[in-house]
Scaffold this motif. Structure first.
Motif: not given
Length: 736
Positions: A453, A308, A457-459, A465, A529, A304
């Motif tokens: 972390w 990222e 999370e950014y889309d 976000y 992150r 993961d």
């Protein structure tokens, strides 16, 4: 009566805690609290001892041995269903029984009890003074007989009294103690009734028979109580029986202070005087514990993390390409400069890596040779048969070399904002060790601790976000250290991936570190992150309680080394604490600060406690000491990257300027720009100069360089190589 004098010998509570555990032959939880009397919870196995600051060492040992006796031999049962006897009478008999059993179990305690009660008698803890002991009831005399009978004459009448004393002395089980207590109580009650009848008769005669007997009884009792000074104990005591108690909970019991009931005033006097031994410290002891964390929420998976990074880097490159196309210019590779520097470093680092491998193999071979042994095979050596007349050893021999230990390394990297300027240099040292592990097939994991972390999370596709993950890492309970939901350990590198994937992951981390050092000049930036955060170093050490055994089990390792790379200490953690607020009907779980005056870290499984010392760095050292005790086969190594201006300040955390070791460490720093501290929480704590690490080991000069420039470049190259070899050599000596 004079006040009990404080002995000059200081009492170390934690030593007494160990004494209690050894006597109990189990990992009792021992707490020294700001309470008046000792007590033992038979359900939780928690022995609570008052802070007897004014007690001598001998008396302290006596009191600890006594309470452990209750912990070992007094059962948890509702004895009031069996006998209707006041608590005091049961305490008198039970004290005799458990102390006899303790002296039988530990012969050395007999001297402790003897000297302890002798001291209590000399200080008149039973408050008998010059009184005529023969006038005391049998319960008081029995209490004195078995406690201080060696130093004072305690009269016991032949016949029924002596039979009861023998019955008390012969009690082996708690059931025996209850029977003896019942007989003692009946005898004392009978004596009390007889005395009352005599008093009633005398009062009636003096009044000429004009008043009713019932009125005479009331008047006599009131007068007697005032004369004997027992008005203070006429009400039931909340802590009755804590010293010498039977570990019972809140129970309805016969109150010995009721009218017409016999009392054991020497027991009251002893308990009152023991309460006076408690110090006047305004701070109550606080015991905190390490929570058991859920690794599923703590660890950011390796796949993961790099997904990222790859997604972010690809998005930035695509944006740049689109911009270049719009401007009708040739797009550039945003990562070209950093990638070239990575290749250059990798090429130059091979010398250090090869040196590590060589040192490791040499030390491993030397260790195997040292542990090798020679054994006979039982097979005749025909080449020696002709020497049978003067040689008894005619058998072939074989050298037995035991198998080496399986090693594994866990790296913990500081991913905090203060690492910004030294992150690249720190990663260089980390990469050397990772390449070394890969080359000698040592499994490893690299974690970076952060508070970023778990943010949303950014889309990239929808340019938004996602919701942040705030799942708690553990079940919150009182006294547990607080680990915030934002904390996580990013698994940035691992030996589980292929060699090709590992090189790609190393390049990713290099790019991040490269951009941190060039915040305003870098052509790219880091994922949100993955940005640098606070310093949850202490939270990271707590997570190692689950990470290290899991790593050792998965890789079937015998020896694990844990290396922490950081540039500073972290703040102390807070702990969960129940607080009562005026507007709440029930206590709520709040938080409390760790104060060095009264805070202890407790490990229930080990049965150990650790005093939190003064100094902001001491809390980290305390957590490390606990880790070292829990994982005794593991080494914990600290690597501290320092700016030159902070070096002496860091050294002074562990060594005074008057210390001889201080001069040596200071000399090492001046000559080698490195030093080793051995009295911290780590097995070894390496201090490295960030400036020296940043220097290139390659000997490079310009074509038109002067002699002085060539000399300067050569000396600088030698110094840097010397620094690297010294640090790496000491590291290998610990690992191998």
């Amino acid at each position: 009566m004079g006040t009990y004098e404080t002995k000059s010998m200081s009492i170390r509570h934690e030593i007494k805690s160990q004494l209690a555990k050894l006597l109990a032959t189990e990992d009792l939880v021992v707490e020294h609290k700001k309470v008046q009397t000792a007590c033992f919870n038979v359900h939780t196995r928690v022995l609570t001892l008052p802070l007897w600051e004014k007690a001598s060492n001998t008396v302290y040992d006596l009191l600890v041995g006594h309470e452990v006796g209750h912990a070992l031999f007094t059962p948890d049962e509702d004895w009031l269903d069996k006998v209707k006897v006041p608590q005091q009478f049961v305490n008198v008999v039970e004290d005799v029984r458990i102390e006899r059993l303790m002296k039988r179990k530990y012969a050395g305690l007999a001297k402790t009890f003897f000297n302890g009660y002798k001291e209590l008698n000399e200080e008149d803890f039973f408050q008998i003074g010059e009184e005529d002991i023969s006038t005391f009831n049998l319960a008081d005399r029995a209490n004195l007989f078995f406690k201080i009978g060696n130093y004072a004459h305690i009269p016991i009448k032949a016949g029924e009294e002596q039979e009861i004393i023998n019955l008390i002395s012969a009690s082996e089980t708690f059931a025996d103690a209850l029977i003896a207590a019942e007989e003692l109580y009946k005898y004392c009650k009978k004596e009390k009734e007889q005395e009352q009848k005599v008093a009633d008769f005398d009062s009636h005669e003096m009044s000429g028979g004009s008043q009713s007997p019932s009125n005479d009884i009331v008047e006599t009792n009131d007068s007697s109580s005032e004369e004997e000074g027992e008005s203070d104990i006429s009400q039931p005591k909340e802590d009755e029986g804590s010293y010498g108690g039977t570990a019972q909970g809140d129970q309805t019991q016969v109150n010995s202070s009721e009218e017409g009931e016999p009392e054991v005033r020497t027991a009251d006097s002893l308990e009152e005087k023991i309460r006076d031994l408690v110090g006047n410290d305004p701070y109550d002891s606080v015991y905190v514990e390490v929570p058991q964390l859920n690794l599923d929420t703590i660890i950011g998976k390796n796949s993961d993390v790099h997904k990222e990074i790859d997604t972010s880097f690809a998005h930035q490159q695509n944006q740049h390409n689109a911009w270049a196309k719009d401007k009708e210019i040739v797009p550039s590779n945003l990562y070209k400069e950093s990638d070239l520097e990575f290749k250059k470093f990798k090429s130059s680092a091979q010398k250090e890596v090869n040196y590590l491998v060589k040192e490791f193999e040499c030390r491993k071979a030397a260790d195997q040779y040292a542990r090798a042994s020679t054994a006979r095979t039982g097979v005749l050596d025909t080449a020696r048969l002709h020497t049978y007349k003067y040689n008894e050893d005619l058998f072939k021999k074989v050298s037995v070399i035991p198998d080496g230990k399986n090693h594994g390394l866990v790296f913990v990297l500081d991913w905090s904002g203060s690492m910004c300027d030294v992150m690249l240099d720190t990663c260089k040292q980390l990469f050397n060790l990772v390449w070394f592990c890969k080359k000698v097939s040592i499994p490893f994991e690299v974690y970076a601790f952060t508070n970023e972390w778990r943010r949303g999370e950014y889309d990239y596709e929808n340019d938004r976000y996602l919701a942040a993950d705030r799942t708690p890492h553990y079940e919150k309970k009182e006294s547990l250290l607080i680990v915030d939901e934002t904390f996580s350990m990013m698994n940035i590198l691992t030996s589980k991936v292929s060699g090709k994937d590992l090189e790609h992951q190393l390049l990713n981390i290099w790019r991040l570190a490269y951009s941190f050092a060039r915040t305003y000049s870098s052509h790219y930036t880091y994922p949100n992150r993955m940005c640098l955060s606070g310093t949850p170093l202490n939270e990271a050490l707590i997570s190692l309680h689950q990470i290290l055994p899991k790593f050792q089990k998965e890789n079937k390792l015998q020896k694990v080394q844990c290396i922490v790379l950081t540039d500073g200490e972290a703040n102390q953690l807070t702990y969960h604490k129940e607080v009562k607020r005026n507007w709440d009907s029930k206590p709520v779980l709040g938080s409390g600060y760790v104060h060095p005056e009264n805070t202890f870290l407790r490990d229930r499984k080990l049965g150990t406690t650790y005093k939190v010392d003064y100094g902001y760095h001491s809390f980290t050292d305390t957590l490390l000491k606990n880790l070292k005790d829990k994982f005794s086969s593991m080494n914990f190594i600290g690597i501290r990257v320092l700016e030159s201006r902070y070096a002496l300040r860091f050294i002074q955390l562990y060594h005074s300027q008057l210390d001889k070791q201080y001069e040596k460490i200071q000399s090492d720093w001046k000559k080698l720009k490195s030093f080793t501290i051995t009295n911290s929480g780590y097995d070894a704590y390496f201090g490295l100069s960030a400036t020296a690490l940043a220097q290139d080991t390659e000997f490079e000069v310009a074509e038109d360089a002067t002699k002085s420039q060539i000399k300067s470049a050569f000396v600088k190259s030698l110094k840097t190589k010397k620094l690297n070899k010294k640090v790496l050599g000491e590291f290998i000596s610990l690992v191998a």
